[in-house]
Every structure is written in C-alpha cells, then in structure tokens.
Design a protein around this motif. Sequence first.
Motif, PDB file in Angstrom:
ATOM      1  N   SER A 337       0.856  -1.188   0.000  1.00 17.29           N
ATOM      2  CA  SER A 337       0.000   0.000   0.000  1.00 17.29           C
ATOM      3  C   SER A 337       0.892   1.238   0.000  1.00 17.29           C
ATOM      4  CB  SER A 337      -0.912   0.033   1.238  1.00 17.29           C
ATOM      5  OG  SER A 337      -1.769  -1.086   1.259  1.00 17.29           O
ATOM      6  N   SER A 341      -1.240   5.590   3.522  1.00 17.09           N
ATOM      7  CA  SER A 341      -2.610   5.168   3.213  1.00 17.09           C
ATOM      8  C   SER A 341      -3.253   4.485   4.418  1.00 17.09           C
ATOM      9  CB  SER A 341      -2.620   4.220   2.008  1.00 17.09           C
ATOM     10  OG  SER A 341      -1.868   3.050   2.290  1.00 17.09           O
ATOM     11  N   ARG A 361      -6.079   0.308   1.146  1.00 15.90           N
ATOM     12  CA  ARG A 361      -6.370   1.195   0.003  1.00 15.90           C
ATOM     13  C   ARG A 361      -5.134   1.237  -0.873  1.00 15.90           C
ATOM     14  NH1 ARG A 361      -9.347   1.054   4.664  1.00 15.90           N
ATOM     15  NH2 ARG A 361     -11.310   2.204   4.480  1.00 15.90           N
ATOM     16  N   TYR A 363      -2.563  -0.892  -4.014  1.00 12.31           N
ATOM     17  CA  TYR A 363      -2.487  -0.956  -5.473  1.00 12.31           C
ATOM     18  C   TYR A 363      -3.565  -1.851  -6.073  1.00 12.31           C
ATOM     19  CZ  TYR A 363       2.083   0.756  -4.045  1.00 12.31           C
ATOM     20  OH  TYR A 363       3.087   1.474  -3.447  1.00 12.31           O
ATOM     21  N   PRO A 415      -8.063  -3.130  -8.815  1.00  9.06           N
ATOM     22  CA  PRO A 415      -6.846  -2.368  -9.099  1.00  9.06           C
ATOM     23  C   PRO A 415      -7.031  -0.872  -8.849  1.00  9.06           C
ATOM     24  CG  PRO A 415      -7.242  -3.972 -10.834  1.00  9.06           C
ATOM     25  CD  PRO A 415      -8.461  -3.982  -9.953  1.00  9.06           C
ATOM     26  N   LYS A 416      -6.012  -0.274  -8.216  1.00  7.67           N
ATOM     27  CA  LYS A 416      -5.955   1.159  -7.903  1.00  7.67           C
ATOM     28  C   LYS A 416      -6.999   1.593  -6.870  1.00  7.67           C
ATOM     29  CE  LYS A 416      -4.120   2.372 -12.468  1.00  7.67           C
ATOM     30  NZ  LYS A 416      -4.293   3.225 -13.674  1.00  7.67           N
TER      31      LYS A 416
END
Length: 431
Positions: A337, A341, A361, A363, A415-416
Amino acid sequence: MIRDLRRSHYKKLTATMVLALIVGRYFGEPWLFVAGASTGYLVWILYQQHRLISWLIKGAKNSPPNAVGLWGVVFDHLYIVRKKHRKQVRRYRETIRKIRTSTQALSDGVITLDVKGRIESWNKAAVQLLDLKTFDEGHLLTNLIRDPLFLDFYNQADHQEYITIENPAQAHRSLQISMTVYGEGERLLLLRDTTHIEKLEQMRQDFVANASHELKTPITVVQGHLENILAFNDDIPAPMLKALTSMSSQAIRMNNLVNDLLVLSRLDVETAEANLSEIDMPLFLQQALDDARQFSKSIDSDHQIELLNQSTQNLMGDFGQLRTALGNLLYNAIRYSPKGSKITLSWKVSELGGLLTVQDRGYGIEHQHIPRLTERFYRVDSGRSSESGGTGLGLAIVKHILNHHNAHLNIQSQPKVGSTFSCIFSTKRLR
C-alpha cells in the motif's frame, strides 16, 4: 398412425340393428331379433377380448390375431406400441451395459447407494479397495466404514469437497472419498487409493523441512558476519560497502524465506486442535494492531492503521497460528500500500460466521491473479515483491492456518482501489 374407424363401425352396427328390427317386424317379433343381434354382437366382443388376453399372456411376441374393424385397429396399435417398447428396452439395456462396462474399467472405486444408504452396486476397483463381498449388497455403507470423519462427511449437506481417511479394509493405506447425491437421495461414491501420493507429499515435506533446517544456520552465520562488517562502514571503500549492503539485504531475505518454509513445514504436521483455546479477541486484535503499527514505523511507511471491533464474541482456535496468519495479512497490506494510506483491521459476526478482515487502500490486484494468490511462491509482480522483502509464502501460510481452523480466506480486490482479505470462521468456533 391409428386409423379412426369408429364412425364406419357405428354406422354398420346401427344398420345391423335396423335390419334386425325390420326382419323381426316381418316375423312379428321385432325386439326378439334386436336382442338376438345384440347378443351376437356381445359374444363377438367377448371373443375378441379372449383373443387379446391370450395374445398378451403369451408375451405378445408373435403377430397379433387377425381381426377386422375396431378390434383390428386395437390389435395393430398394441403390436406397434409393444414393438417400440421392446426397441427402447434393448436400447436402454445396451446403454446400461456400456455404463457398467466403463465403470468396471475405472481404476477408481465406484459404489452406488439407495436413498436409505444401502449398497446397491460396485465395480471391481471398489471390491479391491474395500474387500466387498456379495452379501454386502443391501447393507448400510456406514456399517462398513465407521470412521467418524466419514460419518460426518456422509451426513453433511454439502459434498463438494472430498475427504481422506485410513482404509478400513487395508491397514496403513489411505482412501480418498468423494460423494454425489442424485435423484431422490441416492448417492454415488468415488473411492481412490492415495497412499502413494501421500508418501510423495510426505517426502516433499521432509525435504523442505530438512533443507530449511540445514540452511538456517549458515544463513544466520553469514548474516551475522555481514552485520559485524557493516558496523565499520566508515572504513569500508564505497564499492565494497555497496556490495556488502546488497549481500546483507539478500541474506536477510533468504533468512525470512527459510523462516517461512519452517513455518509451513510445521503447519504440515501440526493441527490447531492440539492448542485449541478461547482467544480473547480484544486483546488479540490490540496486539496485532500494535505489531502492525510498529512494523509500519520501522520501514517509515507511516500508514494509518485502525481497529474496528464490532463483536463481543471470542474465537476458539490456536492463538499462535492465528496471530501468524493475521500478522501476514497486515504486513502484506503495509508492504503493498502507498505510504500514509489507510489500513483497517476489523472483527465482526455475521450470518457467514466470524469475519476477521484486513482492508487496505493499496495498489489492488487484477482479477485473474486472485485464485492463485495462496499458491506457494506465486507473485503478482515479482519485482515489487522482492523489493518489499516478501517471500511469496505469506498467503500460503494463511491458507494452511485457516484450513486447520475449518475456515477459509475470501479475497476481494480492485486495481488502484485496494484489497480486502477476510478470514471466515464457522459459527461453531464462536464463544
């Protein structure tokens, strides 16, 4: 197609009665002649019924008796239906013969049970595996296999998984059993001797354990010497210092890998039941939170790690194993992460059971990688995993520990956006 001769038959019958009435009036006895014609018609019907029943009693194998009118249609139709039925029976018998032949050719044992659990049939492999005899037909399978693990498996509603037990008919042999329920409650069991596979697995486990133990000491020695040398880094030339630093980093990584292999080797032979106890969840969660925050601080990641304890219930399990599993999930969340985050550790109880969850929260993970995340040494991004100090064994350890607790790992990721790892425990383990 059936010929419909009813109209013409009724016309002929009506004409006959009218003719009998006319002739009877000529002789002065019209109703006597009508009664005689009716009696003759009834006798003809009884005669045709007699011929039909006699033909059916003989098996209806030959051509039907010759007849005219409606009875001729009846005989012809019954003969055609009988012929089609025999053809279907022959086809079904041939299908059953092929199924039985193919079943007998299987190397795995096959046993079918009726709705009451009584043995109906089996193949040759089942005879070899369980030493079945002719008189076993009609007996309850649970009288032949009395292993408590099998009895629990037999009575449960879901049979998607298989079980492995000691073969009751052959000492020191392993028997893998899978079951399918079909029809109105009949059961189909597949049996397989897995002794050879288990021996190979035991050899693999022994090799990994022995190799890990043998590597542990030299790696520790190398790591210790490198740390001592790097303590005098002011006197070390820059090129050599860079090489020694790299060597030290790789030694630490190898030491972590060996430690994880040793943990896996221990989990292969341990069970959670040996150290089963009621875990004080508030204390357990707080200790895991403190460790995670300390680890995050040690690598200067400054993550915002929070705890949400939404249940007052405790959990029955092995404190040490579950501490290791939760630690791996938290360390992964920190490693993968972005700095600063948010990471959430939560404990709650729902209709699914007890949920111990780590949400980040970070990648995120592509959907195609999720089914393989718990495989040993599987990496989504090998470069990033190596840089973060991961060994590729963390989630494999988590899976082993949860299996020991009859629990499973649910992974949700985008993702993201981030990932959510949930350890789901049965309600039977809640206190």
